[in-house]
Design a protein around this motif. Structure first.
Motif, PDB file in Angstrom:
ATOM      1  N   ARG A 222       8.792   8.689   4.201  1.00 21.59           N
ATOM      2  CA  ARG A 222       8.705  10.140   4.029  1.00 21.59           C
ATOM      3  C   ARG A 222       7.260  10.630   4.117  1.00 21.59           C
ATOM      4  O   ARG A 222       6.360  10.078   3.496  1.00 21.59           O
ATOM      5  CB  ARG A 222       9.267  10.491   2.661  1.00 21.59           C
ATOM      6  CG  ARG A 222       9.293  11.971   2.345  1.00 21.59           C
ATOM      7  CD  ARG A 222       9.575  12.151   0.849  1.00 21.59           C
ATOM      8  NE  ARG A 222      10.065  13.460   0.515  1.00 21.59           N
ATOM      9  CZ  ARG A 222       9.296  14.523   0.346  1.00 21.59           C
ATOM     10  NH1 ARG A 222       8.004  14.436   0.518  1.00 21.59           N
ATOM     11  NH2 ARG A 222       9.820  15.683   0.009  1.00 21.59           N
ATOM     12  N   PRO A 223       7.041  11.696   4.878  1.00 22.35           N
ATOM     13  CA  PRO A 223       5.689  12.266   4.930  1.00 22.35           C
ATOM     14  C   PRO A 223       5.303  12.887   3.591  1.00 22.35           C
ATOM     15  O   PRO A 223       6.150  13.423   2.876  1.00 22.35           O
ATOM     16  CB  PRO A 223       5.784  13.352   6.008  1.00 22.35           C
ATOM     17  CG  PRO A 223       7.164  13.360   6.511  1.00 22.35           C
ATOM     18  CD  PRO A 223       7.970  12.370   5.764  1.00 22.35           C
ATOM     19  N   LEU A 224       4.041  12.802   3.269  1.00 21.55           N
ATOM     20  CA  LEU A 224       3.477  13.412   2.060  1.00 21.55           C
ATOM     21  C   LEU A 224       2.453  14.444   2.533  1.00 21.55           C
ATOM     22  O   LEU A 224       1.450  14.075   3.136  1.00 21.55           O
ATOM     23  CB  LEU A 224       2.814  12.350   1.188  1.00 21.55           C
ATOM     24  CG  LEU A 224       3.698  11.167   0.786  1.00 21.55           C
ATOM     25  CD1 LEU A 224       2.870  10.068   0.150  1.00 21.55           C
ATOM     26  CD2 LEU A 224       4.812  11.624  -0.141  1.00 21.55           C
ATOM     27  N   LYS A 225       2.711  15.709   2.278  1.00 18.43           N
ATOM     28  CA  LYS A 225       1.848  16.759   2.806  1.00 18.43           C
ATOM     29  C   LYS A 225       1.169  17.590   1.728  1.00 18.43           C
ATOM     30  O   LYS A 225       0.061  18.051   1.912  1.00 18.43           O
ATOM     31  CB  LYS A 225       2.649  17.681   3.720  1.00 18.43           C
ATOM     32  CG  LYS A 225       3.159  16.971   4.946  1.00 18.43           C
ATOM     33  CD  LYS A 225       3.853  17.911   5.866  1.00 18.43           C
ATOM     34  CE  LYS A 225       4.206  17.150   7.123  1.00 18.43           C
ATOM     35  NZ  LYS A 225       4.150  17.922   8.304  1.00 18.43           N
ATOM     36  N   ARG A 226       1.864  17.822   0.636  1.00 19.67           N
ATOM     37  CA  ARG A 226       1.339  18.700  -0.405  1.00 19.67           C
ATOM     38  C   ARG A 226       1.077  17.897  -1.680  1.00 19.67           C
ATOM     39  O   ARG A 226       1.589  16.794  -1.841  1.00 19.67           O
ATOM     40  CB  ARG A 226       2.349  19.811  -0.697  1.00 19.67           C
ATOM     41  CG  ARG A 226       2.693  20.644   0.537  1.00 19.67           C
ATOM     42  CD  ARG A 226       3.838  21.614   0.302  1.00 19.67           C
ATOM     43  NE  ARG A 226       5.052  20.879  -0.025  1.00 19.67           N
ATOM     44  CZ  ARG A 226       5.962  21.273  -0.901  1.00 19.67           C
ATOM     45  NH1 ARG A 226       5.831  22.397  -1.524  1.00 19.67           N
ATOM     46  NH2 ARG A 226       7.032  20.537  -1.141  1.00 19.67           N
ATOM     47  N   GLY A 227       0.319  18.480  -2.566  1.00 16.92           N
ATOM     48  CA  GLY A 227       0.060  17.834  -3.850  1.00 16.92           C
ATOM     49  C   GLY A 227       1.349  17.521  -4.579  1.00 16.92           C
ATOM     50  O   GLY A 227       1.490  16.468  -5.213  1.00 16.92           O
ATOM     51  N   ALA A 228       2.329  18.424  -4.469  1.00 20.02           N
ATOM     52  CA  ALA A 228       3.623  18.216  -5.127  1.00 20.02           C
ATOM     53  C   ALA A 228       4.339  16.988  -4.562  1.00 20.02           C
ATOM     54  O   ALA A 228       5.046  16.292  -5.300  1.00 20.02           O
ATOM     55  CB  ALA A 228       4.501  19.456  -4.967  1.00 20.02           C
TER      56      ALA A 228
END
Length: 170
Positions: free
Chosen positions: A88-94
């Protein structure tokens, strides 16, 4: 033809996806052999399991209607809705906060400073380190602390991250 504003599309679609109980992970537009393709990647909320085919169909129907009403994409296109997969891509701090304790692979932008913000200083004659793999330890403000498997703990600012994905071990 004017370029597609993916940020505006994401802002338009996110509330509709959220209202159905899913998370909008990413949007992408591209030209392929079959023509134009608009891709959405969705995930279930934490603790709700994995995305099923039925989930993708449900979101596809809602998004398709919304895109038709707002007429924001040019010409003919295919709409694809899918799950983010195990990487899974991780893009935001959340995103990083949701997966604290999980293993991730992170690549920094070429221009990211290497001697500040907890990054290891480059050795003379060696290119600065841009790739990190390790456990996400914490997220605070716009900083991700990662226990890199080769250089130890590092702090990576979200604005410096070019690409990040989960990277589970099997």
């Amino acid at each position: 033809m004017k370029p597609i504003d993916l940020k505006a599309l994401e802002d338009l679609l996110r509330p509709a996806v959220d209202a159905q109980g899913y998370e909008l992970v990413s949007v992408a537009w591209g030209r392929e052999q079959v023509g134009n393709v608009f891709r959405l990647t969705i995930d279930r909320l934490p603790g709700q399991g994995y995305v099923s085919h039925e989930d993708c169909v449900r979101v596809s129907r809602e998004v398709s209607t919304l895109l038709d009403v707002h007429d924001v994409l040019p010409g003919l296109y295919s709409l694809e809705v899918s799950s983010p997969g195990i990487d899974r891509p991780l893009k935001r701090g959340a995103d990083f906060a949701r997966f604290v304790g999980e293993r991730a692979k992170v690549r920094l932008r070429p221009s990211a400073p290497q001697t500040e913000k907890g990054l290891p200083a480059p050795k003379p004659g060696v290119a600065p380190q841009r790739n990190f793999v390790g456990k996400i330890e914490a997220v605070k403000d716009e900083v991700v602390r990662l226990a890199d498997e080769s250089s130890g703990p590092v702090e990576l600012h979200l604005t410096e991250i070019e690409k990040a994905n989960l990277s589970p071990l099997f």
